[in-house]
Design an enzyme around this catalytic site. Structure first.
Site, PDB file in Angstrom:
ATOM      1  CG  HIS A  37      42.893  24.521  45.844  1.00  0.00           C
ATOM      2  ND1 HIS A  37      44.242  24.247  46.418  1.00  0.00           N
ATOM      3  CD2 HIS A  37      42.155  25.528  46.332  1.00  0.00           C
ATOM      4  CE1 HIS A  37      44.289  25.379  47.397  1.00  0.00           C
ATOM      5  NE2 HIS A  37      42.996  25.612  47.694  1.00  0.00           N
ATOM      6  CG  HIS A 120      42.664  32.581  42.849  1.00  0.00           C
ATOM      7  ND1 HIS A 120      41.578  33.515  44.019  1.00  0.00           N
ATOM      8  CD2 HIS A 120      43.778  32.707  43.888  1.00  0.00           C
ATOM      9  CE1 HIS A 120      42.114  33.128  45.395  1.00  0.00           C
ATOM     10  NE2 HIS A 120      43.912  33.413  45.356  1.00  0.00           N
TER      11      HIS A 120
END
EC number: 3.1.4.58
Length: 197
Positions: A37, A120
């Protein structure tokens, strides 16, 4: 109470591309594919009333869906790396969404997030990886990228007290509205109407 955070989900095909980056780095504890995620805002441990208020406020967010792709990889912790990640292409809409979530959290009374938002996907947590091994791992995979994909929603995830990296539970889903281009709307208006006669 579980730890809460808002996030963007990674679609299956992009997650499969990320999974090909697993391995080849001694001392790495790889994140499970289903737990990939992009964290938008870490909220932490809050009481039930605060959690309800957060959900209520997040539910009012009215933003368009947006596109981005995953590209490049790197590590956090320069001299003593502690994690390896895949980067995210620049998306003004993602930063706008993250900024709105941050403002909501501060209005509710949560302290500002001390870290600068750096989108990220964490690939691995590093316990005892040597800097040379990390550099070598990264140098062989620097041209990584996925196809562009759409973020149709963001989610509120929870994690239990653990060593980090999941498992995560989706507590709430917040849809982003679909962007209709002017051409798709006008072409629909120009479609011949089927006669009922």
């Amino acid at each position: 109470m579980p730890r809460l955070f808002t996030a963007l989900e990674i679609p299956r095909n992009a997650a499969m591309s990320l999974s090909l980056l697993r391995g080849g780095l001694p001392g790495a504890r790889w994140i499970d594919v289903e737990n990939y995620h992009i964290t938008l805002r870490f909220i932490g441990d809050v009481d039930g009333r605060t959690a309800d208020e957060i959900v209520e406020r997040l539910d009012r967010i009215d933003r368009p869906e947006f596109q981005f792709r995953l590209e490049g990889i790197g590590s956090f912790g320069s001299k003593k790396p502690h994690s390896v990640w895949a980067g995210v292409s620049h998306s003004p809409e993602m930063y706008a969404l993250q900024g709105e979530i941050e403002r909501i959290c501060q209005r509710i009374g949560l302290p500002p997030d001390p870290r600068k938002f750096t989108p990220h996907v964490t690939l691995a947590r590093l316990k005892s990886s040597r800097l040379d091994d990390v550099v070598q791992y990264l140098s062989g995979r620097g041209n990584f990228h996925t196809a562009t994909f759409t973020a149709p929603r963001f989610v509120l995830l929870s994690s239990r007290e653990s060593v980090g990296g999941g498992p995560y539970l989706t507590e709430e889903v917040f849809p982003l509205h679909e962007v209709r281009s002017a051409t798709s709307v006008s072409s629909r208006l120009l479609q011949p109407v089927k006669s009922l006669v």
